[in-house]
Every structure is written in structure tokens, then in C-alpha cells.
Design a protein around this motif. Structure first.
Motif, PDB file in Angstrom:
ATOM      1  N   GLY B 277      25.598  67.021  20.047  1.00 49.23           N
ATOM      2  CA  GLY B 277      25.362  67.875  21.202  1.00 49.23           C
ATOM      3  C   GLY B 277      24.479  67.219  22.241  1.00 49.23           C
ATOM      4  O   GLY B 277      24.039  66.077  22.093  1.00 49.23           O
ATOM      5  N   LYS B 278      24.285  67.951  23.323  1.00 49.80           N
ATOM      6  CA  LYS B 278      23.353  67.501  24.365  1.00 49.80           C
ATOM      7  C   LYS B 278      22.310  68.590  24.514  1.00 49.80           C
ATOM      8  O   LYS B 278      22.637  69.733  24.810  1.00 49.80           O
ATOM      9  CB  LYS B 278      24.112  67.298  25.686  1.00 49.80           C
ATOM     10  N   PRO B 279      21.029  68.249  24.289  1.00 52.27           N
ATOM     11  CA  PRO B 279      19.990  69.284  24.325  1.00 52.27           C
ATOM     12  C   PRO B 279      20.001  70.046  25.652  1.00 52.27           C
ATOM     13  O   PRO B 279      20.189  69.440  26.717  1.00 52.27           O
ATOM     14  CB  PRO B 279      18.703  68.497  24.153  1.00 52.27           C
ATOM     15  N   ILE B 280      19.824  71.355  25.551  1.00 51.49           N
ATOM     16  CA  ILE B 280      19.832  72.181  26.756  1.00 51.49           C
ATOM     17  C   ILE B 280      18.507  72.033  27.497  1.00 51.49           C
ATOM     18  O   ILE B 280      18.459  71.747  28.681  1.00 51.49           O
ATOM     19  CB  ILE B 280      20.056  73.660  26.397  1.00 51.49           C
ATOM     20  N   GLY B 281      17.405  72.216  26.770  1.00 56.20           N
ATOM     21  CA  GLY B 281      16.093  72.104  27.407  1.00 56.20           C
ATOM     22  C   GLY B 281      15.492  70.740  27.134  1.00 56.20           C
ATOM     23  O   GLY B 281      16.165  69.827  26.652  1.00 56.20           O
ATOM     24  N   LEU B 291      27.423  73.044  16.617  1.00 57.15           N
ATOM     25  CA  LEU B 291      28.544  73.287  15.714  1.00 57.15           C
ATOM     26  C   LEU B 291      29.608  74.059  16.497  1.00 57.15           C
ATOM     27  O   LEU B 291      29.315  75.097  17.086  1.00 57.15           O
ATOM     28  CB  LEU B 291      28.068  74.111  14.509  1.00 57.15           C
ATOM     29  N   ALA B 292      30.821  73.533  16.501  1.00 54.21           N
ATOM     30  CA  ALA B 292      31.934  74.241  17.132  1.00 54.21           C
ATOM     31  C   ALA B 292      32.765  74.885  16.034  1.00 54.21           C
ATOM     32  O   ALA B 292      32.969  74.292  14.971  1.00 54.21           O
ATOM     33  CB  ALA B 292      32.789  73.268  17.948  1.00 54.21           C
ATOM     34  N   SER B 293      33.218  76.127  16.268  1.00 55.96           N
ATOM     35  CA  SER B 293      34.028  76.813  15.257  1.00 55.96           C
ATOM     36  C   SER B 293      35.187  77.523  15.923  1.00 55.96           C
ATOM     37  O   SER B 293      35.078  77.995  17.060  1.00 55.96           O
ATOM     38  CB  SER B 293      33.169  77.821  14.486  1.00 55.96           C
ATOM     39  N   TRP B 303      27.758  76.769  18.559  1.00 60.80           N
ATOM     40  CA  TRP B 303      26.474  77.213  17.999  1.00 60.80           C
ATOM     41  C   TRP B 303      25.454  76.087  18.196  1.00 60.80           C
ATOM     42  O   TRP B 303      25.742  74.936  17.901  1.00 60.80           O
ATOM     43  CB  TRP B 303      26.591  77.473  16.501  1.00 60.80           C
ATOM     44  N   GLU B 304      24.269  76.452  18.681  1.00 61.15           N
ATOM     45  CA  GLU B 304      23.157  75.500  18.725  1.00 61.15           C
ATOM     46  C   GLU B 304      22.346  75.721  17.457  1.00 61.15           C
ATOM     47  O   GLU B 304      21.946  76.857  17.165  1.00 61.15           O
ATOM     48  CB  GLU B 304      22.305  75.754  19.959  1.00 61.15           C
ATOM     49  N   LEU B 305      22.124  74.659  16.704  1.00 61.46           N
ATOM     50  CA  LEU B 305      21.409  74.791  15.439  1.00 61.46           C
ATOM     51  C   LEU B 305      20.134  73.956  15.469  1.00 61.46           C
ATOM     52  O   LEU B 305      20.100  72.867  16.060  1.00 61.46           O
ATOM     53  CB  LEU B 305      22.299  74.320  14.285  1.00 61.46           C
ATOM     54  N   GLY B 306      19.131  74.488  14.832  1.00 56.94           N
ATOM     55  CA  GLY B 306      17.873  73.756  14.749  1.00 56.94           C
ATOM     56  C   GLY B 306      17.148  74.117  13.470  1.00 56.94           C
ATOM     57  O   GLY B 306      17.541  75.042  12.751  1.00 56.94           O
ATOM     58  N   ARG B 322      21.906  80.019  17.460  1.00 56.68           N
ATOM     59  CA  ARG B 322      22.426  81.009  18.402  1.00 56.68           C
ATOM     60  C   ARG B 322      23.739  80.471  18.957  1.00 56.68           C
ATOM     61  O   ARG B 322      23.969  79.247  18.958  1.00 56.68           O
ATOM     62  CB  ARG B 322      21.434  81.268  19.530  1.00 56.68           C
ATOM     63  N   ILE B 323      24.580  81.379  19.423  1.00 57.13           N
ATOM     64  CA  ILE B 323      25.799  80.961  20.108  1.00 57.13           C
ATOM     65  C   ILE B 323      25.419  80.623  21.542  1.00 57.13           C
ATOM     66  O   ILE B 323      24.825  81.445  22.247  1.00 57.13           O
ATOM     67  CB  ILE B 323      26.871  82.073  20.074  1.00 57.13           C
TER      68      ILE B 323
END
Lengths: 189, 368
Positions: B277-281, B291-293, B303-306, B322-323
């Protein structure tokens, strides 16, 4: 197919009289009414239809599933005659009208043909319903000893796709589907 | 339009051409090539290139072009694809129970001549052994091992030798039903398999013995369709016919535990892909990527996972998610069978999908 007889004395039910005349929406150009004449032709035509015409359970039952035939002992009977499927067993998801559940009732709880019957219902609906429909097929709760396994298999798209690449299975399936679309009264005539 | 999310999913390309359901897509890890396979038994290859926009560098456009089609010769559906890490070899898993290994002449192990993906792709090897439909195939991160699985309930591990020679290292008969997917850990030689028996099995090689299953992950209520390790290898995601995604954490070297269940689909989740992914903040500490589903409901969720302090107990770390983007009816009315992030550097926001409409689509995740 095995020659084993799962239910040597099935109850045969009289078909309900065709109700389609009662449907005000069954216009002469209904995609269903000309189904009979075109059943032997390229059924793929129906796949192209995106006509959002209202379709109800009687309509799906009458031309799609009830008329499917199984060869049973020496007799050939429709699923309707065996009461394996009936219109009230076709239900629509209240949230998504394009999501349908078709329930069927094996004649006996150990019916070894149930997978095949469910598959033939699925294929018939794949070919006759507009593509927008998502169909779940289930056996009536409590009607089969392998209910969970049957439901799982019939709704696994990968297994269904692979089954339809099996020439021996498809040959039997086509026999079963060859009379689909005819109503019982037409058969008697 | 879907509700407010920090990111949105933009269509980049719509690639038509398959004559039947498209089952899977695979990005070449080293070259600008995207491949897809279908019930029509063909593999289609596309290239892509960037057209720079000097005025606005962030608005460069991507162009995809069909370059060739491999008529695989498989007798039945081509269900899945896998590129070797070198990007030189493509494996095909078919319902005809065979695995095909494809490469271009002279491009085997050395770097002989110019790379011309539009040229002829030859079947260098046909791996026979499975008794029924092959459903998935995967190369290990080193490229030394290949795993395949089938409705025959087995997982096969093959060692990759020079000149497209393969040696079977093990046949794992752990599952009680069809094996739907295999996935390798991104760093170590740990293999995961997902099955119609609702479980996930994890395997390693015992140097003294053979490959063996060291753990069974249970919890899904129905068929497990897809697997994806996190890019850092600390987590495994699994998606199921029960409409959920489960996240499993590696708590010890050979022990994985369920830590959370993601609910965001209405029908079977046929495919998941975990990218960096590419970080949003600016704060991407603890980020596990995106994660793409996708699946039978035609929805794509990102989904952004951390992994960060728990909201209930800040002294404990937990999975946070979160989505961040969502699109419905991504292939119109059709099921979506596959979603895969582009693995190449600089393309972390790009993914491709394959649907029952026979179409392959490429998408980009951008800020809303």
C-alpha cells in the motif's frame, strides 16, 4: 449414474394447472413464453437479456425447474410430479430482488440423485434466467441425510464449473434438460 | 457512489477478450506484464507503460495493451496462474489436472537476448500427478519451490531445477476435501493451504524428514477460498464462503493464532491480496499495508491494516483496521473471482480483478 433404486415407490403428484394465464405481466413478448419453441436452439440468447422484467416464483417454477425430468426406475417423471420442487420453495432476497434461493425436497432422505437434481436445477436456471440473478440452491431442511454436504457442493461455483466440463455428466444432464420448458399439460396433449 | 472513504478506486483499464469466465490474474514481478486466465483455456498477456505528464507528475496515465494470447492446450479451464520471482516463467493450473510451465526460448536461466513478451511462449514442462482439477499454484519467494493443489485433496511440492525440470518433494494429504488455494510465506519456506474442509494447513520442511503439516487453523464456518500473507510475513489473511476474512498472527516460530475477523462482504469472499500500500498520512508506523478483498457480491473492499496500541488496553498491541475504499458492482452484475495487487515498486496502488463477465480490470487507489 448408478442403477441403484433409492425410492422404489415414489409418490407421484398431479401437476398444478398452469397458472401463467393468470399473470397480467406475462406479456406476449415475455422472455419466458417463447422458451418452449426455443429450448432446442441457442439458449445463450437469454443470457444477453438485461430486460429488468419482473419475474416471480411461479414463472421460474413453471418454465424452469418444475419441468425438469429425471429417469426414475423405468419411469420418467418431472420434478413437479415428484414434488421435488414447487413454486413456494423459490424465494427472493427481500433486500436484493436478483438474489434467489431455490429449495428442493428429495423424495427420500437417502436419495443418491440429489446432487444431480440440484445441479440440473442450477444449470437450467443458469441458462434461462438473465445473468443478473444470483441463485442459491438448497435442499429442504431436514429432508436429506447429507443436507449440509449437498448444499455446500451445489453452491460451490468452482465445483459446478468443473462438473460442467465433465462430458459424461453433461450428457446425462442434457437428457434431463431436454424437455425443460414444456409444461405438464403440454406433455399430456 | 459509495459513502465517504479517505480513498477511492479509479478504473484504469478494462481488458476484454476472454470468451468465458475469467478466473485469475497475475502480475509479472519484474516486468510490466499482466496475465489472465479463463474457462476459455487461454492465457492473455498485456503490457503497460506510463505516459508522463510533465505539468502534473502525479497525473501520469497508464496504458495497457494486449500483446499476445497463449492457447495453452489445456483440455479444460485454466483456473490459476503464478509467475516465478524472476519473472521469466509462468505456471498454469488447469481443471485438466495438470500444471503447465511456460517460458520463452533462450530466456531460461541466463539473460540471453532482448526480452520480447509478445513472442512465442512455449510449454517447457507439464507437471502431471494430480488426479482431478488443479485449483491453485504458487512459487516460493526464492523461486526454488512450486506448490500446487487440487480437488484430489492433495498439495504437491515441487523443486525447481535448471532447464525447467521439476522434482516432486512431497505430496501432502492433510485435507479431507478439495484444496482451493496455496500460498507461500513472503520470506521463509512456509506453505499455507486453504480447503473446502473449512480449514487452513501450514507446512514446513523437516531437514531430516519430509514436508509436514505443523498446524491446522480452524474457525471459518465454510470453504476457505483464498490466502494472503502480510508483506512482512507476520500475519496471514484467509477469506471464506462464510463471507468473512480472518487474520492470523504468528505468535511463535511455528504457532499462528486467530486475532481478528473482518466483516465487509455479503457473499463468498473468493479472493484477497495483501500489498504494502501507500500510506495515507505521514504516520505509517505499525502499518501492515492494504488488503484488497472481493467475491460473489461484486464488491471490492480496500482495508488498511496496522498493528498498534489497543483502544481498550493501550499497553497491549492489537490489529487495527478500517475500510479505506470500496466499490460496488465493480464488474457490473458479475461475481469477481480474483483481486491481485501489482507487486512492482512504484505501483503499490495498482491492482487487477477478473470476473465472471470474462473481463479483466485494472484499478488505482487514489485519495478522495
Amino acid at each position: 449414474m448408478s442403477a441403484e433404486v433409492f425410492n422404489p415407490n415414489p409418490t407421484v403428484f398431479a401437476p398444478l394447472k398452469a397458472k401463467k394465464t393468470a399473470h397480467s405481466y406475462a406479456k406476449p413478448n415475455s422472455i419466458w413464453l417463447d422458451d418452449v419453441d426455443r429450448a432446442d436452439e441457442d439458449e445463450g440468447d437469454f443470457d444477453q437479456s438485461d430486460d429488468p422484467e419482473a419475474i416471480d416464483q411461479d414463472e421460474i417454477f413453471g418454465t424452469s425447474t418444475g419441468s425438469l425430468r429425471v429417469h426414475y426406475i423405468e419411469l420418467t417423471m418431472t420434478l413437479e410430479q415428484l414434488a421435488v420442487v414447487s413454486a413456494p420453495q423459490i424465494t427472493f432476497d427481500p433486500k436484493y430482488p436478483d438474489r434467489i434461493t431455490v429449495e428442493f425436497t428429495p423424495t427420500v432422505p437417502h436419495c443418491g440423485m440429489s446432487t444431480f437434481i440440484g445441479l440440473s436445477i442450477r444449470v437450467r436456471l443458469l441458462r434461462s434466467l438473465p445473468q443478473r440473478f444470483k441463485v442459491d440452491i438448497r435442499v429442504k431442511p431436514g429432508s436429506h441425510q447429507s443436507e449440509h454436504a449437498l448444499n455446500k457442493q451445489l453452491n460451490d461455483k468452482e465445483r459446478v464449473a468443473a462438473a460442467l466440463e465433465n462430458p459424461a455428466l453433461v450428457e446425462v444432464l442434457e437428457q434431463c434438460l431436454s424437455t425443460a420448458g414444456r409444461t405438464a399439460s403440454e406433455e399430456e396433449a | 457512489m459509495d459513502q465517504d472513504f479517505p480513498l477511492k478506486i479509479l478504473p484504469v483499464a478494462q481488458l476484454e477478450g476472454h470468451e468465458d469466465r475469467a478466473w485469475h490474474v497475475a502480475w509479472n514481478p519484474t516486468k510490466p506484464i499482466l496475465t489472465s486466465c479463463s474457462a476459455d483455456k487461454n492465457v492473455r498477456l498485456y503490457t503497460y507503460s506510463i505516459t508522463p505528464n510533465p505539468d502534473a507528475p502525479e497525473r501520469q496515465s497508464l496504458k495497457f495493451a494486449h500483446i499476445t494470447t497463449i492457447p495453452t492446450g489445456h483440455a479444460k479451464t485454466v483456473r490459476a496462474l503464478a509467475w516465478s520471482p524472476s519473472g521469466n516463467t509462468l505456471a498454469t493450473a488447469s481443471f485438466d489436472s495438470n500444471i503447465g510451465v511456460w517460458a520463452q526460448e533462450g530466456d531460461g536461466d541466463g539473460d540471453g537476448g532482448a526480452f520480447n513478451p509478445a513472442g512465442e511462449w512455449e510449454c517447457m514442462s507439464l507437471l502431471e500427478g494430480h488426479e482431478t482439477e488443479c485449483k491453485s499454484v504458487a512459487y516460493s519467494s526464492s523461486g526454488n519451490l512450486l506448490a500446487s493443489c487440487s480437488r484430489d485433496k492433495t498439495v504437491w511440492i515441487w523443486e525447481v531445477h535448471p532447464d525447467h525440470d521439476f522434482e516432486c518433494m512431497g505430496v501432502l494429504m492433510e485435507h479431507t476435501q478439495d484444496v482451493k488455494a496455496v500460498a507461500w510465506h513472503p520470506i521463509e519456506e512456509i506453505l499455507a493451504s486453504a480447503s473446502y474442509d473449512d480449514t487452513i494447513k501450514l507446512y514446513i520442511d523437516d531437514p531430516q524428514e519430509d514436508w509436514y503439516c505443523f498446524q491446522t487453523l480452524s474457525g471459518h464456518a465454510s470453504t476457505v477460498w483464498s490466502l494472503a500473507f502480510s508483506p512482512d510475513g507476520r500475519f496471514l489473511a484467509s477469506s471464506s464462503d462464510d463471507t468473512t476474512i480472518r487474520i492470523w498472527e504468528r505468535v511463535q516460530e511455528h504457532k499462528w493464532e486467530h486475532i481478528d475477523t473482518l466483516e465487509g462482504h455479503e457473499r463468498s469472499v473468493y479472493s484477497i491480496s495483501w500489498g504494502s500500500g501507500k500510506p495515507i498520512g505521514s504516520d505509517d508506523a505499525g502499518s501492515l499495508g492494504w488488503l484488497a478483498s472481493t467475491g460473489g457480491d461484486g464488491i471490492i473492499n480496500i482495508w488498511e491494516l496496522g498493528f498498534g496500541p489497543s483502544s481498550k488496553d493501550p499497553s497491549r498491541k492489537t490489529l487495527v483496521y478500517r475500510i479505506v475504499a470500496k466499490i460496488s458492482n465493480a464488474h457490473d452484475i458479475h461475481d469477481i473471482n480474483s483481486v491481485v495487487w501489482c507487486p512492482r515498486k512504484g505501483f503499490e496502488d495498482l491492482f487487477a480483478t477478473a470476473g465472471d463477465d470474462g473481463v479483466v480490470k485494472v484499478w488505482k487507489v487514489v485519495p478522495s
